[in-house]
Design a protein around this motif. Sequence first.
Motif, mmCIF file in Angstrom:
data_model
loop_
_atom_site.group_PDB
_atom_site.id
_atom_site.type_symbol
_atom_site.label_atom_id
_atom_site.label_comp_id
_atom_site.label_asym_id
_atom_site.label_seq_id
_atom_site.Cartn_x
_atom_site.Cartn_y
_atom_site.Cartn_z
ATOM 1 N N GLU A 131 84.861 21.857 32.664
ATOM 2 C CA GLU A 131 85.917 22.978 32.741
ATOM 3 C C GLU A 131 85.110 24.350 33.151
ATOM 4 O OE1 GLU A 131 88.814 22.794 29.873
ATOM 5 O OE2 GLU A 131 89.862 21.128 30.511
ATOM 6 N N LEU A 132 84.308 24.469 32.214
ATOM 7 C CA LEU A 132 83.382 25.862 32.037
ATOM 8 C C LEU A 132 82.566 25.840 33.442
ATOM 9 C CD1 LEU A 132 82.297 28.564 31.088
ATOM 10 C CD2 LEU A 132 80.625 27.079 29.766
ATOM 11 N N ILE A 133 81.877 24.867 33.709
ATOM 12 C CA ILE A 133 80.839 24.732 34.986
ATOM 13 C C ILE A 133 81.863 24.827 36.095
ATOM 14 C CG2 ILE A 133 79.474 23.399 36.419
ATOM 15 C CD1 ILE A 133 78.581 22.202 33.559
ATOM 16 N N GLU A 134 83.034 24.295 36.261
ATOM 17 C CA GLU A 134 83.911 24.479 37.459
ATOM 18 C C GLU A 134 84.363 25.733 37.754
ATOM 19 O OE1 GLU A 134 85.547 23.260 40.759
ATOM 20 O OE2 GLU A 134 84.332 22.041 39.507
ATOM 21 N N GLY A 135 84.929 26.313 36.649
ATOM 22 C CA GLY A 135 84.996 27.951 36.598
ATOM 23 C C GLY A 135 83.950 28.682 36.977
ATOM 24 N N LEU A 136 82.704 28.442 36.543
ATOM 25 C CA LEU A 136 81.519 29.123 36.972
ATOM 26 C C LEU A 136 81.290 28.963 38.519
ATOM 27 C CD1 LEU A 136 79.090 28.636 33.960
ATOM 28 C CD2 LEU A 136 80.006 30.652 34.863
ATOM 29 N N ARG A 137 81.559 27.813 38.877
ATOM 30 C CA ARG A 137 81.258 27.391 40.443
ATOM 31 C C ARG A 137 82.411 28.366 41.314
ATOM 32 N NH1 ARG A 137 79.184 21.367 39.492
ATOM 33 N NH2 ARG A 137 76.996 21.980 39.244
ATOM 34 N N PHE A 177 74.515 32.786 37.541
ATOM 35 C CA PHE A 177 75.905 32.971 38.108
ATOM 36 C C PHE A 177 75.557 32.504 39.463
ATOM 37 C CE2 PHE A 177 77.363 36.011 34.712
ATOM 38 C CZ PHE A 177 77.544 35.029 33.790
ATOM 39 N N ASP A 178 74.437 33.156 40.143
ATOM 40 C CA ASP A 178 74.243 32.964 41.732
ATOM 41 C C ASP A 178 73.837 31.708 41.886
ATOM 42 O OD1 ASP A 178 74.914 35.915 42.120
ATOM 43 O OD2 ASP A 178 72.884 36.436 42.154
ATOM 44 N N ASN A 179 73.274 30.985 40.889
ATOM 45 C CA ASN A 179 72.565 29.437 41.346
ATOM 46 C C ASN A 179 73.402 28.372 40.757
ATOM 47 O OD1 ASN A 179 70.426 30.088 42.992
ATOM 48 N ND2 ASN A 179 69.906 31.454 41.228
ATOM 49 N N ILE A 180 74.847 28.643 40.170
ATOM 50 C CA ILE A 180 75.253 27.715 39.297
ATOM 51 C C ILE A 180 75.737 26.515 40.135
ATOM 52 C CG2 ILE A 180 77.760 28.572 39.633
ATOM 53 C CD1 ILE A 180 76.372 26.775 36.481
ATOM 54 N N LYS A 181 75.835 26.714 41.430
ATOM 55 C CA LYS A 181 76.053 25.313 42.460
ATOM 56 C C LYS A 181 75.042 24.313 42.296
ATOM 57 C CE LYS A 181 79.370 27.899 45.690
ATOM 58 N NZ LYS A 181 80.252 28.455 44.498
ATOM 59 N N THR A 182 73.657 25.005 41.883
ATOM 60 C CA THR A 182 72.586 24.086 41.915
ATOM 61 C C THR A 182 72.528 23.234 40.438
ATOM 62 O OG1 THR A 182 70.911 25.641 41.104
ATOM 63 C CG2 THR A 182 71.279 25.446 43.489
ATOM 64 N N ASP A 184 72.763 20.593 37.803
ATOM 65 C CA ASP A 184 72.956 19.057 37.719
ATOM 66 C C ASP A 184 73.119 18.505 36.494
ATOM 67 O OD1 ASP A 184 73.355 16.375 37.978
ATOM 68 O OD2 ASP A 184 71.761 16.280 39.725
ATOM 69 N N SER A 185 74.164 18.316 35.886
ATOM 70 C CA SER A 185 74.382 17.983 34.462
ATOM 71 C C SER A 185 73.545 16.637 34.450
ATOM 72 C CB SER A 185 75.925 17.925 33.960
ATOM 73 O OG SER A 185 76.524 16.814 34.746
ATOM 74 N N THR A 206 69.966 23.827 28.190
ATOM 75 C CA THR A 206 68.971 23.533 28.850
ATOM 76 C C THR A 206 68.146 24.405 30.162
ATOM 77 O OG1 THR A 206 68.460 21.671 27.389
ATOM 78 C CG2 THR A 206 66.744 21.854 29.320
ATOM 79 N N TRP A 207 69.364 24.249 31.042
ATOM 80 C CA TRP A 207 69.261 24.805 32.302
ATOM 81 C C TRP A 207 69.065 26.293 32.147
ATOM 82 C CZ3 TRP A 207 72.982 27.695 35.395
ATOM 83 C CH2 TRP A 207 72.575 27.801 36.787
#
Length: 192
Positions: A15-21, A65-70, A72-73, A80-81
């Motif tokens: 959910e966090l990653i989706e919100g960031l994206r 924030f700018d690269n969250i779309k890249t 990959d979990s 770690t990312w």
Amino acid sequence: MQDSRNMKNQKEADELIEGLRKQQRQAQQRMLLMYGKMVFCQVARIVTCQEDAEEVFQDVFVKAFDNIKTYDSRLASLSTWLKCIAYNESLNFIRKSTLPIIYVDDRDVDLEIIQDETLAQVFQQHDEATVQRLEKAIEFLLPHEQALINMFYYDDMNMKDIAYVTSTNISTIGSQLTRTRKKLYKIIKSMP
């Protein structure tokens, strides 16, 4: 019990990653709250000037924030990312720094003759004097060596995650850790 907690944590992470994206401000603030201290510690161990570390810290999150779309979990956890971004931004800052920094050169030092048992004796001592000497000796390492020691010993990262952060393979990390420990041993032995 552990599996249900992991599933809940994974759901929250997703959910966090989706919100960031989606560039949701609330998700960005949550990310800062969850990972800010960890990232700042990573940066401050490499960039030792407080003001510079704060600048690099901000750069890390802007880049995240700018690269969250890249992200990959399947390759790494979010923490770690973020450590990978912090590591690279910190080293880039150090490389651009115009301040002259003196590091111990290990090219002419025969580190191969130092036995693992000798290293273990030094690194397993936890008395205050030894810890202080180690912390002082770390300052004489190259920035990437400092980061490697900090990630392995202070952040308790496994070699797989360190390999991801440094874009290196695991066997190379093992070799670098061994060589850096030997270098630290030489530095400590040369201290008054």
